[in-house]
Design an enzyme around this catalytic site. Structure first.
Site, PDB file in Angstrom:
ATOM      1  CB  CYS A  73      -3.066  32.058   0.576  1.00 43.35           C
ATOM      2  SG  CYS A  73      -1.697  32.946   1.343  1.00 43.35           S
ATOM      3  CB  CYS A 118       1.740  26.023   1.812  1.00 43.19           C
ATOM      4  SG  CYS A 118       1.246  26.268   0.104  1.00 43.19           S
ATOM      5  CB  CYS A 181       4.558  -3.627  -6.545  1.00 45.87           C
ATOM      6  SG  CYS A 181       5.689  -2.830  -5.398  1.00 45.87           S
ATOM      7  CG  HIS A 185      -0.862  -4.794  -6.004  1.00 47.98           C
ATOM      8  ND1 HIS A 185      -1.930  -5.001  -5.150  1.00 47.98           N
ATOM      9  CD2 HIS A 185       0.232  -4.601  -5.212  1.00 47.98           C
ATOM     10  CE1 HIS A 185      -1.503  -4.925  -3.896  1.00 47.98           C
ATOM     11  NE2 HIS A 185      -0.212  -4.689  -3.903  1.00 47.98           N
ATOM     12  NE  ARG A 222      -1.944  -1.599   2.082  1.00 45.81           N
ATOM     13  CZ  ARG A 222      -1.211  -2.681   2.323  1.00 45.81           C
ATOM     14  NH1 ARG A 222      -0.066  -2.589   2.990  1.00 45.81           N
ATOM     15  NH2 ARG A 222      -1.612  -3.864   1.900  1.00 45.81           N
ATOM     16  CB  CYS A 226       3.599  -3.441   0.183  1.00 47.61           C
ATOM     17  SG  CYS A 226       1.821  -3.592  -0.094  1.00 47.61           S
TER      18      CYS A 226
END
Length: 265
Positions: A73, A118, A181, A185, A222, A226
């Site tokens: 495809c 897909c 978070c 960060h 990941r 955390c």
């Protein structure tokens, strides 16, 4: 004005306002030692390239009841997949009456989700589970074709609510350590935690090879690390919170260069 359109307009105004300011965002590679930086940049040494090689083989191999290859495809991935990984998460709407199967409202998918869609629609193959070696390999191979290109989240109002959910989760304190978070960060990037430098947390290189894992892993893996690290109960593998965070992180890193497959400590 609808809530979705209002959120999209506000986000656009914020991005426009930030356009003239100095961009202080830095990739995670900038926080690593020179030796690890060199490991990422040398394809002959980058261990993530082993999965890329597997992904290339899978791209050109038939799968499922249809016996179709990805290449049947999409042709040559170097041309057809250039910039594709930089546009995910994106909204997916199956074509009514078309080769994608029945129509419907659709929903947001990350790159791995699109690969599985897909497989199911065109190859008549089962979806690969999260962190499956073949799914990581195909994601890495497709992602490599966008390396060096800017991350370009779709300008699609249907994603606004998901991104807002992700931003809320990013700023929400969780776990026994009562940390968000953003506290690590956004507020403390560049400082030290447990002997390691805290990066800004831009998701520009996933799937990534982490020395900690001794293998390739997804962004969800990941993020899960955390969440567990702040002593919170992680969401289930299929829960929407992971995709919401991924959508917000893509918006947060918009314009930064893709690095797949990245190497991290």
């Amino acid at each position: 004005m609808s809530t979705t359109r209002r959120a999209a307009l506000v986000l656009g105004l914020l991005l426009a306002g930030a356009a003239g300011a100095e961009d202080t965002r830095r990739s995670g590679v900038d926080f690593m030692s020179p030796a690890l930086q060199a490991l990422q940049r040398d394809d002959a040494q980058n261990p993530g390239m082993l999965w890329v090689q597997d992904g290339q083989q899978l791209w050109n191999s038939p799968a499922g009841a249809s016996g179709k290859r990805c290449a049947d495809c999409h042709g040559d991935a170097a041309s057809s997949m250039a910039g594709v990984a930089a546009r995910y998460p994106a909204w997916d709407t199956p074509m009514a009456g078309g080769p994608d199967g029945p129509g419907g409202p659709g929903g947001a998918l990350n790159l791995a989700g699109r690969i599985n869609a897909c497989r199911q629609r065109h190859q008549q193959a089962p979806a690969l589970p999260p962190e499956h070696a073949d799914l990581l390999a195909l994601s890495a191979y497709v992602g490599l074709q966008s390396r060096g290109l800017p991350l370009r989240p779709p300008d699609d109002g249907r994603l606004a609510a998901l991104r807002q959910q992700g931003q809320t989760l990013w700023q929400q304190r969780i776990g026994q350590l009562n940390l968000a978070c953003a506290q690590c960060h956004d507020q403390r990037a560049g400082q030290r935690l447990g002997g390691a430098t805290i990066p800004q947390g831009h998701a520009t290189g996933y799937p990534s090879y982490r020395l900690e894992w001794q293998g390739l892993g997804s962004l969800q893996r990941r993020l899960r690390g955390c969440v567990v690290g702040v002593r919170a109960e992680p969401w289930g593998a299929d829960d929407p919170e992971w995709l919401a965070l991924e959508a917000w992180l893509a918006q947060r890193a918009a314009g930064m260069a893709m690095e797949i497959p990245a190497v991290r400590p």
